[in-house]
Design a protein around this motif. Structure first.
Motif, mmCIF file in Angstrom:
data_model
loop_
_atom_site.group_PDB
_atom_site.id
_atom_site.type_symbol
_atom_site.label_atom_id
_atom_site.label_comp_id
_atom_site.label_asym_id
_atom_site.label_seq_id
_atom_site.Cartn_x
_atom_site.Cartn_y
_atom_site.Cartn_z
ATOM 1 N N ASP A 161 -17.879 25.197 -3.753
ATOM 2 C CA ASP A 161 -16.970 26.048 -4.526
ATOM 3 C C ASP A 161 -15.613 26.089 -3.833
ATOM 4 N N PRO A 162 -14.853 24.975 -3.854
ATOM 5 C CA PRO A 162 -13.560 24.924 -3.155
ATOM 6 C C PRO A 162 -12.519 25.791 -3.840
ATOM 7 N N HIS A 163 -11.662 26.429 -3.038
ATOM 8 C CA HIS A 163 -10.589 27.199 -3.672
ATOM 9 C C HIS A 163 -9.375 26.302 -3.902
ATOM 10 N N ARG A 164 -8.498 26.779 -4.729
ATOM 11 C CA ARG A 164 -7.405 25.951 -5.245
ATOM 12 C C ARG A 164 -6.502 25.413 -4.140
ATOM 13 N N GLY A 165 -6.272 26.209 -3.102
ATOM 14 C CA GLY A 165 -5.392 25.753 -2.034
ATOM 15 C C GLY A 165 -5.885 24.488 -1.372
ATOM 16 N N HIS A 166 -7.193 24.425 -1.086
ATOM 17 C CA HIS A 166 -7.749 23.230 -0.465
ATOM 18 C C HIS A 166 -7.686 22.030 -1.409
ATOM 19 N N ILE A 167 -7.958 22.268 -2.682
ATOM 20 C CA ILE A 167 -7.898 21.176 -3.660
ATOM 21 C C ILE A 167 -6.480 20.626 -3.751
ATOM 22 N N ASP A 168 -5.496 21.513 -3.750
ATOM 23 C CA ASP A 168 -4.094 21.093 -3.837
ATOM 24 C C ASP A 168 -3.703 20.237 -2.632
ATOM 25 N N ILE A 169 -4.128 20.649 -1.431
ATOM 26 C CA ILE A 169 -3.766 19.911 -0.227
ATOM 27 C C ILE A 169 -4.417 18.531 -0.230
ATOM 28 N N LEU A 170 -5.702 18.481 -0.588
ATOM 29 C CA LEU A 170 -6.397 17.190 -0.642
ATOM 30 C C LEU A 170 -5.761 16.278 -1.690
ATOM 31 N N SER A 171 -5.399 16.842 -2.818
ATOM 32 C CA SER A 171 -4.769 16.039 -3.878
ATOM 33 C C SER A 171 -3.427 15.491 -3.412
ATOM 34 N N THR A 172 -2.706 16.266 -2.592
ATOM 35 C CA THR A 172 -1.422 15.815 -2.068
ATOM 36 C C THR A 172 -1.592 14.611 -1.148
ATOM 37 N N LEU A 173 -2.726 14.546 -0.424
ATOM 38 C CA LEU A 173 -2.971 13.383 0.437
ATOM 39 C C LEU A 173 -2.971 12.087 -0.361
ATOM 40 N N ILE A 191 -13.488 23.521 4.101
ATOM 41 C CA ILE A 191 -13.407 23.346 2.650
ATOM 42 C C ILE A 191 -14.823 23.540 2.088
ATOM 43 N N ASN A 192 -14.978 24.483 1.200
ATOM 44 C CA ASN A 192 -16.295 24.752 0.609
ATOM 45 C C ASN A 192 -16.555 23.701 -0.472
ATOM 46 N N CYS A 193 -17.416 22.730 -0.174
ATOM 47 C CA CYS A 193 -17.657 21.620 -1.103
ATOM 48 C C CYS A 193 -18.362 22.084 -2.369
ATOM 49 N N LYS A 218 -18.513 17.360 8.647
ATOM 50 C CA LYS A 218 -19.354 18.066 7.674
ATOM 51 C C LYS A 218 -20.312 19.001 8.403
ATOM 52 N N SER A 219 -20.283 20.267 8.012
ATOM 53 C CA SER A 219 -21.178 21.273 8.572
ATOM 54 C C SER A 219 -21.787 22.059 7.416
ATOM 55 N N GLY A 220 -23.012 21.710 7.029
ATOM 56 C CA GLY A 220 -23.605 22.332 5.847
ATOM 57 C C GLY A 220 -22.820 21.948 4.610
ATOM 58 N N ASP A 221 -22.386 22.940 3.846
ATOM 59 C CA ASP A 221 -21.574 22.704 2.648
ATOM 60 C C ASP A 221 -20.084 22.705 2.954
ATOM 61 N N LEU A 222 -19.714 22.835 4.219
ATOM 62 C CA LEU A 222 -18.305 22.935 4.600
ATOM 63 C C LEU A 222 -17.807 21.603 5.155
ATOM 64 N N LEU A 223 -16.584 21.255 4.766
ATOM 65 C CA LEU A 223 -15.953 20.010 5.203
ATOM 66 C C LEU A 223 -14.617 20.330 5.860
ATOM 67 N N SER A 224 -14.354 19.705 6.990
ATOM 68 C CA SER A 224 -13.067 19.841 7.671
ATOM 69 C C SER A 224 -12.483 18.459 7.924
ATOM 70 N N LEU A 225 -11.157 18.359 7.873
ATOM 71 C CA LEU A 225 -10.457 17.122 8.203
ATOM 72 C C LEU A 225 -9.536 17.406 9.371
ATOM 73 N N ALA A 226 -9.447 16.469 10.298
ATOM 74 C CA ALA A 226 -8.609 16.680 11.472
ATOM 75 C C ALA A 226 -7.958 15.383 11.899
ATOM 76 N N THR A 227 -6.767 15.505 12.472
ATOM 77 C CA THR A 227 -6.075 14.364 13.055
ATOM 78 C C THR A 227 -5.248 14.874 14.217
ATOM 79 N N CYS A 228 -4.830 13.978 15.080
ATOM 80 C CA CYS A 228 -4.075 14.350 16.273
ATOM 81 C C CYS A 228 -2.750 13.602 16.268
ATOM 82 N N GLU A 229 -1.670 14.331 16.454
ATOM 83 C CA GLU A 229 -0.362 13.699 16.474
ATOM 84 C C GLU A 229 -0.243 12.792 17.693
ATOM 85 N N ARG A 230 0.345 11.650 17.470
ATOM 86 C CA ARG A 230 0.603 10.694 18.546
ATOM 87 C C ARG A 230 2.083 10.343 18.498
#
Length: 273
Positions: A172-184, A168-170, A134-146
């Motif tokens: 005012d998120p755009h649809r692409g980010h919402i779709d990806i998170l929903s897919t998780l 990800i703008n918490c 979390k950086s201000g209103d922005l959120l990022s998710l990360a993982t590393c392949e093993r």
């Protein structure tokens, strides 16, 4: 999903991350809400000195939290006996979720997020790691392949590609980010193997690229049925003669303008229907 993302602005990071995981149908063993020291964790769990590049990124981190552990027991609704010190039998059985809060006024580049993600993975050599940043209103998710199954840990073991869902703008998120998170969290995954494989696929840059071009192709063919690009306005005979070329030009110019918007060179309202 927008309501959950807004929690990252209004609620403590631990609580917001916990709410996100629950919304994604992921059961986990929650850990302490007390912030941890990344420097101390790194020193305690790896014998290698912290690289200078990682040290510079860590200096931007305000708080670090161990959100919880996801394993076969938690996914099945059972009490987990997770112990970070407990040795594994060779197969990944548990995923750790961390969250970090970046200092006010600081941001992380993609390369810095990758460096931080690798640092967390070196601290947990037997356990795949997912990080909420979390950086201000922005959120990022990360993982590393093993590798699918761990090797005996040794200094210098090569980690795989870092996959990042960034900024990800918490508010005012755009649809692409919402779709990806929903897919998780598109459904409940009863086993750890299924969940881990699914998350790697969703985070995969190759998967996201294929999805982008597939949706772009679908938009192109749908647009061809309705667009008109008349050349000679005195007749309707050529209204659709240049549809293919003109639609491709329209798409490429829209993408270019989108990147201008992402750089804050033009107002975002241009893409608000």
């Amino acid at each position: 999903m927008q309501t959950i993302l807004h929690k990252f602005i209004t609620e403590p990071l631990f609580d917001a991350t916990e709410a996100m995981l629950s919304h994604l149908h992921i059961r986990f063993t929650a850990q302490s809400k007390t912030p941890l020291s990344f420097q101390e964790l790194y020193t305690d769990t790896t014998s290698s000195p912290m690289p200078q590049t990682l040290r510079e990124v860590v200096n931007k981190v305000n708080n670090t939290y161990l959100i919880g552990a996801i394993d076969e027991d938690t996914l099945g609704g059972r009490q987990s006996d997770f112990d970070i010190e407990k040795p594994l039998d060779g197969k990944y059985q548990t995923m750790l979720v961390f969250a970090v809060d970046i200092k006010q006024g600081q941001t992380l580049t993609r390369g810095e997020i990758a460096s931080l993600t690798r640092g967390f993975n070196r601290m947990a050599p037997q356990l795949p790691v997912v990080i909420f940043i979390k950086s201000g209103d922005l959120l990022s998710l990360a993982t590393c392949e093993r590798s699918e199954y761990r090797q005996n840990w040794r200094d210098g073991e090569k980690l795989g590609r870092v996959s990042i869902l960034r900024n990800i703008n918490c508010a005012d998120p755009h649809r692409g980010h919402i779709d990806i998170l929903s897919t998780l969290g598109d459904k409940v995954y009863p086993t750890f193997d299924e969940l881990y494989k699914h998350w790697l696929e969703v985070f995969s840059n190759e998967t996201l690229t294929k999805r982008f071009y597939r949706e772009l192709q679908n938009w192109y063919f749908a647009a061809l049925k309705v667009v008109r690009f008349p050349n000679d306005i005195s007749t309707t005979s050529d209204d659709t003669a240049f549809n293919s070329e003109a639609t491709i030009r329209l798409i490429t110019r829209l993408i270019f303008v989108w990147f201008l918007k992402q750089r804050n060179l033009i107002p975002g309202e241009l893409f608000d229907p």
